[in-house]
Design a protein around this motif. Structure first.
Motif, PDB file in Angstrom:
ATOM      1  N   PHE A  43       0.834  -1.202   0.000  1.00  0.00           N
ATOM      2  CA  PHE A  43       0.000   0.000   0.000  1.00  0.00           C
ATOM      3  C   PHE A  43       0.872   1.256   0.000  1.00  0.00           C
ATOM      4  CE2 PHE A  43      -2.552  -3.211   2.295  1.00  0.00           C
ATOM      5  CZ  PHE A  43      -3.644  -3.262   1.443  1.00  0.00           C
ATOM      6  N   ARG A  44       0.291   2.360  -0.464  1.00  0.00           N
ATOM      7  CA  ARG A  44       0.976   3.639  -0.356  1.00  0.00           C
ATOM      8  C   ARG A  44       1.155   3.987   1.117  1.00  0.00           C
ATOM      9  NH1 ARG A  44      -1.282   9.461  -2.702  1.00  0.00           N
ATOM     10  NH2 ARG A  44       0.328  10.742  -1.740  1.00  0.00           N
ATOM     11  N   GLY A  46       3.022   2.359   3.145  1.00  0.00           N
ATOM     12  CA  GLY A  46       2.994   1.093   3.865  1.00  0.00           C
ATOM     13  C   GLY A  46       3.933   1.044   5.052  1.00  0.00           C
ATOM     14  N   MET A  49       2.551   3.206   7.827  1.00  0.00           N
ATOM     15  CA  MET A  49       1.412   2.512   8.418  1.00  0.00           C
ATOM     16  C   MET A  49       1.880   1.352   9.302  1.00  0.00           C
ATOM     17  SD  MET A  49      -0.941   2.558   4.960  1.00  0.00           S
ATOM     18  CE  MET A  49      -2.375   1.674   5.589  1.00  0.00           C
ATOM     19  N   ASN A 144      -1.012   6.893   5.094  1.00  0.00           N
ATOM     20  CA  ASN A 144      -1.311   6.504   3.721  1.00  0.00           C
ATOM     21  C   ASN A 144      -1.279   7.708   2.775  1.00  0.00           C
ATOM     22  OD1 ASN A 144      -3.839   6.158   1.601  1.00  0.00           O
ATOM     23  ND2 ASN A 144      -2.591   4.311   1.777  1.00  0.00           N
ATOM     24  N   LYS A 149       5.253   4.403  -1.633  1.00  0.00           N
ATOM     25  CA  LYS A 149       5.344   2.950  -1.712  1.00  0.00           C
ATOM     26  C   LYS A 149       6.780   2.490  -1.463  1.00  0.00           C
ATOM     27  CE  LYS A 149       1.526   0.983  -4.277  1.00  0.00           C
ATOM     28  NZ  LYS A 149       1.183   0.009  -5.323  1.00  0.00           N
TER      29      LYS A 149
END
Length: 381
Positions: A43-44, A46, A49, A144, A149
């Motif tokens: 995920f963008r 990531g 996060m 996010n 990425k």
């Protein structure tokens, strides 16, 4: 000073620190972080996060925010650099995530708050869950939105088998579940649960992974004894400082000013001013001293003004944590930068957006008491 630490409930502090250290040394933390990176990496944002989720997870184990940053930072920062990510922004995310995790049990400051303000520690453990979840969601969205990425193969050139990763995560989650259920159901006190957590982390971790050798165990006990000594000495000194300030009537004068404002302008202005004062004192003092000085005075006043003590206590802890990790003088931020190997002057700008998100979350929690009182009400508090 002796009286300040002569209380059974404070034994939970070294026990929870020891349980967290055992889970780090026996490899549970590294397995969990790698699992999250491999899951979130596509995920963008990531990696950012992953930082937020890892801090939330380890706050439910170690109990100390600085211990959380040290545990997660030591595991994740090498992956950040291998993936060619911005180390300064990563440090900012660590600091913001530490604020988010202030109300995730078994945080040391929840124990201190319950002790000095005569509030049920079990109730505080439950009351802090939804506010922490709100900040978690906000920070995940920010991570996010602002992150980029990564290439997981660069972050982890050698990948562990997924079975090992799932096992590490499962062992840690079972421990958190037992802590939460034990406190909520009244099976044991927080101190007794913390002692059980140590046995679980050492025995189960040793059986599952075999990485906690005798030499590592001895070193772990020595290191945690030193860390516990530092934290409890801070509590002892803060108690004596609180005693001296009380004799000088300084907190009472501040409290009288806040009460006057609350009576004339409304209770909610009292709450906002309390947040501002605790952010300031939280930046100058470590979390426990600020709570020990102000909680015994402000909590009874808040109750008189109509606030639920659980709601007010959680807001106090969140505000204090925000100050602790805020530039330019937040003591927690200095520690975070040292652990991440970056300079504070380079961290302030990239972390500002994450701190702004956290501050908005604190205001939302402060203005919505049901976020802190609903779960304790269901549990019978």
């Amino acid at each position: 000073m002796a009286a300040g630490v002569d209380h059974f409930v404070l034994l939970a502090i070294p026990f929870f620190l020891l349980a967290g250290a055992a889970m780090e040394i026996n490899g549970m933390s590294t397995r969990l972080v790698e699992l999250i990176v491999r899951g979130m990496g596509r995920f963008r944002g990531g990696l950012n996060m992953t930082t937020v989720l890892s801090m939330a997870f380890f706050s439910g184990i170690s109990g100390s925010k600085l211990a959380d940053v040290a545990a997660v930072g030591g595991v994740l920062m090498p992956a950040v650099r291998r993936a060619k990510q911005d180390s300064e922004e990563a440090a900012g995310v660590f600091a913001a995530s530490a604020v988010m995790a202030e109300t995730i049990p078994p945080c040391v400051n929840l124990i201190v708050m319950g002790f000095v303000a005569n509030i049920s520690i079990g109730a505080l453990f439950i009351a802090g869950l939804i506010p922490a979840a709100c900040l978690l969601v906000l920070l995940m969205i920010a991570a996010n939105r602002f992150g980029g990425k990564i290439n997981v193969s660069e972050a982890y050139p050698v990948l562990r088998p997924r079975t090992q990763l799932y096992l590490g995560a499962a062992v840690g989650l079972v421990m958190i579940f037992m802590i939460g259920r034990g406190v909520m159901m009244g099976i044991a006190t927080s101190t007794e649960i913390s002692a059980f957590a140590v046995i679980y982390a050492i025995v189960v971790g040793r059986l599952a992974f075999g990485e906690l050798t005798l030499k590592a165990t001895v070193k772990m006990f020595v290191d945690i004894a030193a860390m516990s000594g530092v934290l409890l000495f801070i509590v002892a000194c803060a108690t004596s400082l609180s005693y001296a300030l009380t004799i000088q009537m300084i907190p009472q004068q501040i409290a009288e000013l806040l009460v006057g404002i609350g009576m004339e302008q409304g209770a909610w202005l009292f709450l906002i001013l309390t947040i501002v004062i605790l952010i300031i004192f939280g930046a100058v003092l470590e979390g426990a001293p600020a709570l020990i000085i102000f909680a015994p005075i402000l909590v009874p006043i808040a109750i008189q003004l109509g606030f639920n003590p659980l709601h007010f206590g959680i807001v106090m802890i969140m505000a204090m944590g925000f100050g602790l990790f805020s530039p330019p003088i937040g003591l927690g931020l200095y520690t975070t930068c040292a652990i991440c190997g970056v300079e504070m002057k380079h961290v302030i700008k990239p972390m500002a957006k994450y701190l702004a998100v956290v501050f908005v979350g604190i205001i939302i929690v402060a203005m919505a008491p049901p976020l802190t009182t609903w779960l304790p009400g269901l549990a019978g508090y």
